[in-house]
Design a protein around this motif. Structure first.
Motif, short mmCIF file in Angstrom:
data_model
loop_
_atom_site.label_atom_id
_atom_site.label_comp_id
_atom_site.label_asym_id
_atom_site.label_seq_id
_atom_site.Cartn_x
_atom_site.Cartn_y
_atom_site.Cartn_z
N GLU A 181 -26.04 3.91 -22.23
CA GLU A 181 -27.43 4.27 -22.54
C GLU A 181 -28.07 3.39 -23.61
O GLU A 181 -29.24 2.97 -23.44
CB GLU A 181 -27.48 5.74 -22.96
CG GLU A 181 -28.84 6.36 -22.89
CD GLU A 181 -28.74 7.87 -23.04
OE1 GLU A 181 -29.10 8.58 -22.09
OE2 GLU A 181 -28.28 8.33 -24.09
N ILE A 204 -29.57 14.20 -17.09
CA ILE A 204 -30.49 13.14 -16.65
C ILE A 204 -31.82 13.70 -16.15
O ILE A 204 -32.84 13.00 -16.13
CB ILE A 204 -29.81 12.24 -15.60
CG1 ILE A 204 -30.43 10.84 -15.63
CG2 ILE A 204 -29.89 12.85 -14.20
CD1 ILE A 204 -29.60 9.77 -15.02
N TYR A 211 -35.43 10.18 -19.23
CA TYR A 211 -35.36 9.74 -17.84
C TYR A 211 -36.35 10.53 -16.99
O TYR A 211 -36.70 11.66 -17.31
CB TYR A 211 -33.95 9.98 -17.26
CG TYR A 211 -32.87 9.22 -17.96
CD1 TYR A 211 -32.53 7.93 -17.59
CD2 TYR A 211 -32.16 9.83 -19.00
CE1 TYR A 211 -31.51 7.24 -18.24
CE2 TYR A 211 -31.15 9.15 -19.66
CZ TYR A 211 -30.82 7.86 -19.28
OH TYR A 211 -29.82 7.18 -19.92
N ALA A 227 -32.74 7.70 -11.05
CA ALA A 227 -33.39 7.93 -12.35
C ALA A 227 -33.91 6.62 -12.90
O ALA A 227 -33.36 5.55 -12.63
CB ALA A 227 -32.40 8.56 -13.34
N ARG A 229 -35.14 4.92 -16.65
CA ARG A 229 -35.15 5.06 -18.11
C ARG A 229 -36.58 4.83 -18.61
O ARG A 229 -37.18 3.78 -18.34
CB ARG A 229 -34.20 4.03 -18.72
CG ARG A 229 -34.06 4.12 -20.24
CD ARG A 229 -33.36 5.38 -20.64
NE ARG A 229 -33.02 5.37 -22.07
CZ ARG A 229 -32.74 6.45 -22.76
NH1 ARG A 229 -32.75 7.65 -22.16
NH2 ARG A 229 -32.42 6.38 -24.03
#
Length: 232
Positions: A181, A204, A211, A227, A229
């Protein structure tokens, strides 16, 4: 011409998908029959497998050492498209297996102008076979497959990560995500196959963790989670 449609890559992927079908179909039929007999849902069966992995990793994971358990051709093309769309130059893959998904992603790196894919695989035999398959596809210069526990092998990723594929031991999905991450760039894509772990999904899908996530309709039922970021 796209690397994906080159004769060399096409031949290797066609052969590997055929090998995967032959190797995994009887295993999957047995698994589905056992699931039907138990009366469990796939979510319940997955929860038990995750619990078993946490109690006895890596022995439970290595029970599948001879199986491909690979992405489908549809999902492979999606991986290629996502890596192209994000203009990825640094990709991380947890769970390389025999290297099928790796080839799709590395082909995208080639067409993006280069880069590096770092993969992690626990089982030494799979590492050797994946490396050979990737070399046969002419993509070895773009790929670094590391053998061992992903929480160790993926500690030292240099630079920003553009795309992550998580497709290994289910019990490690969230630990691997948290490990990577800090290196995810804003807009990085995180793809998880067989994302049935409630801890991973709860994390998530919580906007507080940075996300936007949803389940993909591709290969419905296989728990393909997508997903992006949105925090740096």
């Amino acid at each position: 011409m796209s690397t994906m449609t080159s004769a060399r890559v096409t031949e290797v992927l066609t052969r590997l998908h055929q090998d995967a079908e032959a190797a995994d179909h009887p295993f999957m039929q047995k698994m589905m029959a056992a699931l039907e007999a138990s009366g469990d849902t796939i979510e319940q069966a997955a929860a038990q497998l995750i619990a078993d992995e946490r109690a006895n990793y890596p022995a439970v994971y290595n029970d599948h050492a001879e199986h491909f358990l690979s992405v489908t051709p549809d999902y492979g093309r999606f991986l290629y498209a996502m890596a192209r769309a994000t203009k990825a130059t640094r990709i991380v893959e947890f769970g390389t297996s025999m290297g099928i998904s790796t080839i799709y992603l590395a082909a995208a790196l080639r067409d993006n102008g280069g880069g590096q894919l770092v993969g992690s695989e626990l089982e030494p035999g799979k590492v050797a076979r994946a490396r050979a398959h990737i070399a046969s596809a002419g993509l070895a210069d773009l790929v670094d497959i590391r053998q061992g526990d992903a929480l160790e092998t993926l500690k030292d990723i240099a630079g920003d990560i553009d795309l992550v594929l998580i497709d290994g031991a289910w019990s490690l999905y969230l630990p691997v995500l948290k490990l990577l991450e800090p290196r995810l760039r804003p807009g990085a894509v995180v793809l998880a196959e067989n994302a049935f772990d409630e801890d991973y999904l709860g994390y998530i899908r919580d906007p507080a963790h940075g996300y936007v996530a949803q389940t993909l309709p591709i290969d419905a039922g296989r728990g393909n989670e997508f997903a992006v970021r949105i925090l740096d």
